[in-house]
Design a protein around this motif. Structure first.
Motif, PDB file in Angstrom:
ATOM      1  N   GLU A 410      -5.819  66.261   3.598  1.00 26.98           N
ATOM      2  CA  GLU A 410      -7.095  66.755   3.448  1.00 26.98           C
ATOM      3  C   GLU A 410      -6.828  68.416   3.693  1.00 26.98           C
ATOM      4  OE1 GLU A 410     -11.436  67.335   5.195  1.00 26.98           O
ATOM      5  OE2 GLU A 410     -10.248  65.535   5.809  1.00 26.98           O
ATOM      6  N   CYS A 411      -6.079  68.762   4.742  1.00 28.98           N
ATOM      7  CA  CYS A 411      -5.911  70.173   4.943  1.00 28.98           C
ATOM      8  C   CYS A 411      -4.858  70.926   3.866  1.00 28.98           C
ATOM      9  CB  CYS A 411      -5.143  70.219   6.506  1.00 28.98           C
ATOM     10  SG  CYS A 411      -4.918  71.946   6.835  1.00 28.98           S
ATOM     11  N   ILE A 412      -3.921  69.952   3.499  1.00 28.96           N
ATOM     12  CA  ILE A 412      -2.847  70.644   2.632  1.00 28.96           C
ATOM     13  C   ILE A 412      -3.542  70.653   1.426  1.00 28.96           C
ATOM     14  CG2 ILE A 412      -2.020  68.321   1.540  1.00 28.96           C
ATOM     15  CD1 ILE A 412       0.188  71.421   3.124  1.00 28.96           C
ATOM     16  N   LYS A 413      -4.471  69.840   0.937  1.00 25.31           N
ATOM     17  CA  LYS A 413      -5.404  70.179  -0.292  1.00 25.31           C
ATOM     18  C   LYS A 413      -5.904  71.431  -0.227  1.00 25.31           C
ATOM     19  CE  LYS A 413      -5.762  65.050  -1.275  1.00 25.31           C
ATOM     20  NZ  LYS A 413      -6.834  63.978  -1.464  1.00 25.31           N
ATOM     21  N   LYS A 414      -6.531  71.835   0.958  1.00 25.14           N
ATOM     22  CA  LYS A 414      -7.339  73.145   1.043  1.00 25.14           C
ATOM     23  C   LYS A 414      -6.568  73.997   0.804  1.00 25.14           C
ATOM     24  CE  LYS A 414     -11.139  71.194   4.153  1.00 25.14           C
ATOM     25  NZ  LYS A 414     -11.465  71.264   5.574  1.00 25.14           N
ATOM     26  N   ILE A 415      -5.127  73.885   1.436  1.00 25.24           N
ATOM     27  CA  ILE A 415      -4.515  75.162   1.263  1.00 25.24           C
ATOM     28  C   ILE A 415      -3.956  75.410   0.105  1.00 25.24           C
ATOM     29  CG2 ILE A 415      -2.037  75.642   1.975  1.00 25.24           C
ATOM     30  CD1 ILE A 415      -2.682  74.356   4.807  1.00 25.24           C
ATOM     31  N   ALA A 416      -3.724  74.294  -0.857  1.00 26.56           N
ATOM     32  CA  ALA A 416      -3.461  74.271  -2.257  1.00 26.56           C
ATOM     33  C   ALA A 416      -4.503  74.978  -2.998  1.00 26.56           C
ATOM     34  CB  ALA A 416      -3.111  73.045  -2.761  1.00 26.56           C
ATOM     35  N   PHE A 417      -5.686  74.753  -2.767  1.00 26.62           N
ATOM     36  CA  PHE A 417      -6.796  75.448  -3.518  1.00 26.62           C
ATOM     37  C   PHE A 417      -6.822  77.093  -3.087  1.00 26.62           C
ATOM     38  CE2 PHE A 417     -11.181  76.975  -3.190  1.00 26.62           C
ATOM     39  CZ  PHE A 417     -11.742  76.668  -4.796  1.00 26.62           C
ATOM     40  N   CYS A 418      -6.758  77.360  -1.990  1.00 28.15           N
ATOM     41  CA  CYS A 418      -6.712  78.735  -1.406  1.00 28.15           C
ATOM     42  C   CYS A 418      -5.225  79.579  -2.131  1.00 28.15           C
ATOM     43  CB  CYS A 418      -6.563  78.749  -0.030  1.00 28.15           C
ATOM     44  SG  CYS A 418      -8.164  78.132   0.911  1.00 28.15           S
ATOM     45  N   CYS A 419      -4.317  78.871  -2.220  1.00 29.94           N
ATOM     46  CA  CYS A 419      -3.149  79.612  -2.674  1.00 29.94           C
ATOM     47  C   CYS A 419      -2.509  78.979  -3.992  1.00 29.94           C
ATOM     48  CB  CYS A 419      -1.833  79.391  -1.582  1.00 29.94           C
ATOM     49  SG  CYS A 419      -2.461  79.827   0.128  1.00 29.94           S
ATOM     50  N   PRO A 420      -3.410  79.366  -5.062  1.00 33.87           N
ATOM     51  CA  PRO A 420      -2.995  78.643  -6.139  1.00 33.87           C
ATOM     52  C   PRO A 420      -1.703  79.276  -6.848  1.00 33.87           C
ATOM     53  CG  PRO A 420      -4.873  80.453  -6.606  1.00 33.87           C
ATOM     54  CD  PRO A 420      -4.599  80.323  -5.038  1.00 33.87           C
ATOM     55  N   HIS A 421      -1.105  80.412  -6.507  1.00 35.69           N
ATOM     56  CA  HIS A 421       0.102  81.046  -7.029  1.00 35.69           C
ATOM     57  C   HIS A 421       1.280  80.680  -6.141  1.00 35.69           C
ATOM     58  CE1 HIS A 421      -2.462  83.661  -9.546  1.00 35.69           C
ATOM     59  NE2 HIS A 421      -2.294  82.595 -10.195  1.00 35.69           N
ATOM     60  N   LEU A 422       1.047  79.907  -5.160  1.00 37.60           N
ATOM     61  CA  LEU A 422       2.183  79.343  -4.339  1.00 37.60           C
ATOM     62  C   LEU A 422       3.411  78.971  -4.965  1.00 37.60           C
ATOM     63  CD1 LEU A 422       2.396  79.032  -1.122  1.00 37.60           C
ATOM     64  CD2 LEU A 422       2.269  76.604  -1.543  1.00 37.60           C
ATOM     65  N   GLN A 423       4.648  79.547  -4.547  1.00 35.70           N
ATOM     66  CA  GLN A 423       5.933  79.579  -4.968  1.00 35.70           C
ATOM     67  C   GLN A 423       6.955  78.588  -4.047  1.00 35.70           C
ATOM     68  OE1 GLN A 423       7.750  83.024  -6.871  1.00 35.70           O
ATOM     69  NE2 GLN A 423       5.894  83.610  -7.948  1.00 35.70           N
ATOM     70  N   GLU A 424       6.692  78.738  -2.793  1.00 39.08           N
ATOM     71  CA  GLU A 424       7.512  78.320  -2.048  1.00 39.08           C
ATOM     72  C   GLU A 424       6.597  77.555  -0.858  1.00 39.08           C
ATOM     73  OE1 GLU A 424      11.438  79.323   0.496  1.00 39.08           O
ATOM     74  OE2 GLU A 424       9.997  80.761   0.785  1.00 39.08           O
ATOM     75  N   LEU A 425       6.782  76.238  -0.785  1.00 35.85           N
ATOM     76  CA  LEU A 425       6.342  75.461   0.325  1.00 35.85           C
ATOM     77  C   LEU A 425       7.226  74.480   1.322  1.00 35.85           C
ATOM     78  CD1 LEU A 425       3.537  74.446   1.706  1.00 35.85           C
ATOM     79  CD2 LEU A 425       3.549  72.725   0.059  1.00 35.85           C
ATOM     80  N   LYS A 426       7.152  75.029   2.498  1.00 32.38           N
ATOM     81  CA  LYS A 426       7.893  74.220   3.770  1.00 32.38           C
ATOM     82  C   LYS A 426       7.029  73.408   4.390  1.00 32.38           C
ATOM     83  CE  LYS A 426      11.617  77.811   3.398  1.00 32.38           C
ATOM     84  NZ  LYS A 426      12.532  78.656   4.204  1.00 32.38           N
ATOM     85  N   ILE A 427       6.976  71.867   4.358  1.00 31.99           N
ATOM     86  CA  ILE A 427       6.311  71.187   5.206  1.00 31.99           C
ATOM     87  C   ILE A 427       7.200  69.999   5.957  1.00 31.99           C
ATOM     88  CG2 ILE A 427       3.996  71.601   4.016  1.00 31.99           C
ATOM     89  CD1 ILE A 427       4.810  69.021   2.499  1.00 31.99           C
ATOM     90  N   SER A 428       8.477  70.353   6.168  1.00 30.88           N
ATOM     91  CA  SER A 428       9.329  69.170   6.557  1.00 30.88           C
ATOM     92  C   SER A 428       8.822  68.937   8.322  1.00 30.88           C
ATOM     93  CB  SER A 428      10.494  70.030   6.857  1.00 30.88           C
ATOM     94  OG  SER A 428      11.267  70.281   5.818  1.00 30.88           O
ATOM     95  N   HIS A 429       9.207  67.697   8.552  1.00 32.29           N
ATOM     96  CA  HIS A 429       8.663  67.230   9.809  1.00 32.29           C
ATOM     97  C   HIS A 429       7.184  67.073  10.100  1.00 32.29           C
ATOM     98  CE1 HIS A 429      12.902  66.878  11.187  1.00 32.29           C
ATOM     99  NE2 HIS A 429      13.123  68.103  10.344  1.00 32.29           N
ATOM    100  N   CYS A 430       6.379  66.913   8.906  1.00 32.14           N
ATOM    101  CA  CYS A 430       5.216  66.792   9.076  1.00 32.14           C
ATOM    102  C   CYS A 430       4.745  65.092   8.828  1.00 32.14           C
ATOM    103  CB  CYS A 430       4.307  67.681   8.120  1.00 32.14           C
ATOM    104  SG  CYS A 430       4.450  69.404   8.600  1.00 32.14           S
TER     105      CYS A 430
END
Length: 577
Positions: A410-430
């Motif tokens: 749910e949180c990562i979906k909100k983040i994606a909505f807020c940052c539509p031009h995201l080019q790099e995402l690191k979510i290791s060990h989540c």
């Protein structure tokens, strides 16, 4: 007869190619025509050399006659002879990197200095057994150096089992004498990294300040005998200094001479005081110095409080880069106050601030319209202390949110909505993120190029029903992906260039074959500890996918010298697994 009047002249093509931001873009262009091949060869400016590519150096130098920078990696052969080849190549080098070498190549650098009169940058960091005599040679051979890195020399072999100096094997270290010689020879020096040279003292800084009048940047981390007074003298004497990096300032950090030295840094725009004891009084001194400060790093520091950092940020509301990693006193409520001073930020690091939740993240995204890069590792991201109105921030390009155990779909979906031009995402060990959250991120962030999801145990498959033409890097270590997910990635991400599958026990030869067949731009793949991938696939990968440049095979595959040479003739380096 064909009308050739509309063809662009070579000069125009070269101007167009020069707009490309990396040499790797030249390779596909070189396949278009012999004209483009010749142009890209002449435009290439940098080259990385390893021990496996050194036999081909004469041909390489002939192909790329305008190289300006060379980096030598993993050289286990005769480094002096390699430098001899470079010296006689006819190149006019400006930059050379020799970091992490087993020995200092005295003769090779001496010969290089006789031929390369325009050398400006030299990196000898982490060199084994670096000593004063080597610095004498650097100063004599390259008098026009502007950037010198001699950080963290390695002396492990000189100490016995109980940590005492082994005098029988001792031949010298870097001392003030070597640095003083450099300061007298390198009059054009703009930047020097002395970090990790444990035996130099304030005397070195004094001579650098007096003799290198153009000095702009100095790094003096982990230098045990450098004192606060020595650091203060640099800021007072070097009128052109715009960057200083120190760490480990001990107790107390209340030396008045040191604190009052910041007012002399009229051009100081970047300060790094990591891993130090810094008081609110010191932060107040920096704040009142009215510096043109753009970047501030005080990560993993001690002894300061919210009062000190808030006053400093109030005075420097034009700050662009802020690293507060490990400031455990920060809370969501305190970040409300700080956000008022962070309007110009483009980068912030709040990792290891364990009291911060999703509320802080969304406040930053909403209030800091210029923010491009956010790092919040090991926080309480995923928990929302209080509701925050979050808006869209099109500037955010990079997020490092690794090791947040509460980060949910749910949180990562909100983040994606807020940052539509995201080019790099690191979510290791989540561990609580699943494929549902990842797919939503990929769907909303069509610009994404780099995805790291190492050891995300909640991800089992990836049922992607849309194209991801810009995704170039996927890091998926551990039991994250299986063959089905891998084939799905290969089908939807045909521009994939780098793939890390280390430890993916659910991946077999079938999945790897799918990637090799579909991803025509694939350059690097890591299959270490992929025990269910058959080793006989390695030669087929090299021969069937010409774009491949590096393969880390399963641990059972150890290439022979003959195989290595064959793979290299096809342009691919196959390492030991």
């Amino acid at each position: 007869m064909t009308d050739r009047s509309t063809e662009l002249p070579p000069e125009c093509w070269e101007l167009i190619f020069n707009f490309l931001d990396h040499d790797r873009h030249f390779e596909p262009l070189s396949l278009v025509s012999t004209q483009f091949l010749s142009m890209t060869n002449h435009l290439r400016r940098s080259l990385i050399i390893s021990s496996l590519t050194s036999p081909f150096l004469p041909n390489i130098f002939q192909r790329f006659p305008n190289l300006k920078g060379i980096e030598i990696r993993e050289s286990d052969g005769d480094l002096d002879y390699l430098l001899h080849q470079i010296s006689n190549s006819g190149l006019d080098l400006e930059s050379l990197t020799l970091s992490s070498q087993e020995q200092f190549c005295l003769m090779g650098l001496r010969e290089l200095g006789l031929r390369m009169k325009n050398m400006r940058i030299l990196n000898c960091s982490e060199t084994n057994c670096l000593q004063d005599t080597h610095l004498f040679e650097i100063g004599n051979s390259f008098p026009l150096l502007e950037d010198l890195n001699i950080s963290f020399p390695q002396y492990n072999s000189r100490f016995d089992q109980i940590g005492s100096l082994d005098l029988q094997r001792f031949s010298g270290i870097v001392t003030d004498e070597g640095i003083i010689h450099l300061s007298m020879k390198l009059k054009s020096l703009l930047k020097i990294d002395l970090s990790g040279n444990h035996f130099i003292t304030d005397k070195s800084l004094q001579f650098l300040s007096d003799n290198c009048l153009l000095l702009r940047e100095i790094f003096i981390r982990e230098c045990d005998f450098i004192t606060q007074n020595g650091i203060g003298s640099v800021m007072r004497r070097c009128i052109n200094l715009n960057y200083i990096s120190v760490d480990g300032i001990g107790i107390p950090s209340i030396e008045l001479y040191f604190q009052e030295s910041f007012v002399f840094g009229k051009k100081l725009c970047e300060i790094n005081l990591s891993h130090s004891f810094i008081s609110d009084e010191l932060l107040s001194s920096i704040a009142n110095a009215c510096l043109p400060l753009k970047k501030l790093t005080i990560c993993n520091c001690y002894d300061f409080t919210f009062v000190g950092v808030s006053y400093l940020l109030y005075k420097y509301q034009f700050l662009e880069y802020l690293d507060l990693e490990g400031a455990n006193f920060l809370t969501d409520e305190s970040m409300i106050d700080l956000c008022e001073f962070l309007r110009k930020l483009t980068f912030i690091n709040l990792s290891l601030c364990s009291k911060l939740t999703s509320s802080t993240f969304f406040m930053l995204v909403s209030n800091c319209s210029s923010l491009k890069d956010i790092k919040m590792e090991r926080t309480n991201l995923g928990v929302e202390e209080f509701l925050v109105d979050f808006g869209v921030n099109p500037c955010v390009m990079s997020l490092n949110l690794a090791r947040n155990e509460s980060l949910s779909d749910e949180c990562i979906k909100k983040i994606a909505f807020c940052c539509p031009h995201l080019q790099e995402l690191k979510i290791s060990h989540c561990p609580t993120i699943t494929e549902e959250g990842i797919i939503e991120v990929l769907r909303n962030c069509g610009e994404i190029r780099h995805l790291e999801m190492n050891r995300c145990s909640g991800i089992k498959c990836l049922d992607i029903d849309f194209e991801l033409p810009k995704l170039e890097v996927v890091q998926a270590e551990g039991p994250v992906l299986d063959d089905e997910a891998l084939v799905m990635i290969a089908t939807r991400c045909r521009g994939l260039m780098h793939l890390n599958l280390e430890g993916c026990l659910n991946v077999t030869t079938k999945g790897v074959n799918g990637v090799v067949q579909c991803c025509r731009r694939l350059r690097e793949i890591n299959l270490k500890w992929c025990d269910n991938v058959k080793v006989d696939i390695i030669p087929r990968m090299v021969f069937s996918r010409p774009s491949l440049r590096k393969i880390i095979p399963p641990c059972r595959f150890i290439p022979t010298d003959k195989q290595n040479k064959l793979f290299l003739r096809h342009g691919c380096l196959v390492c030991r697994g």
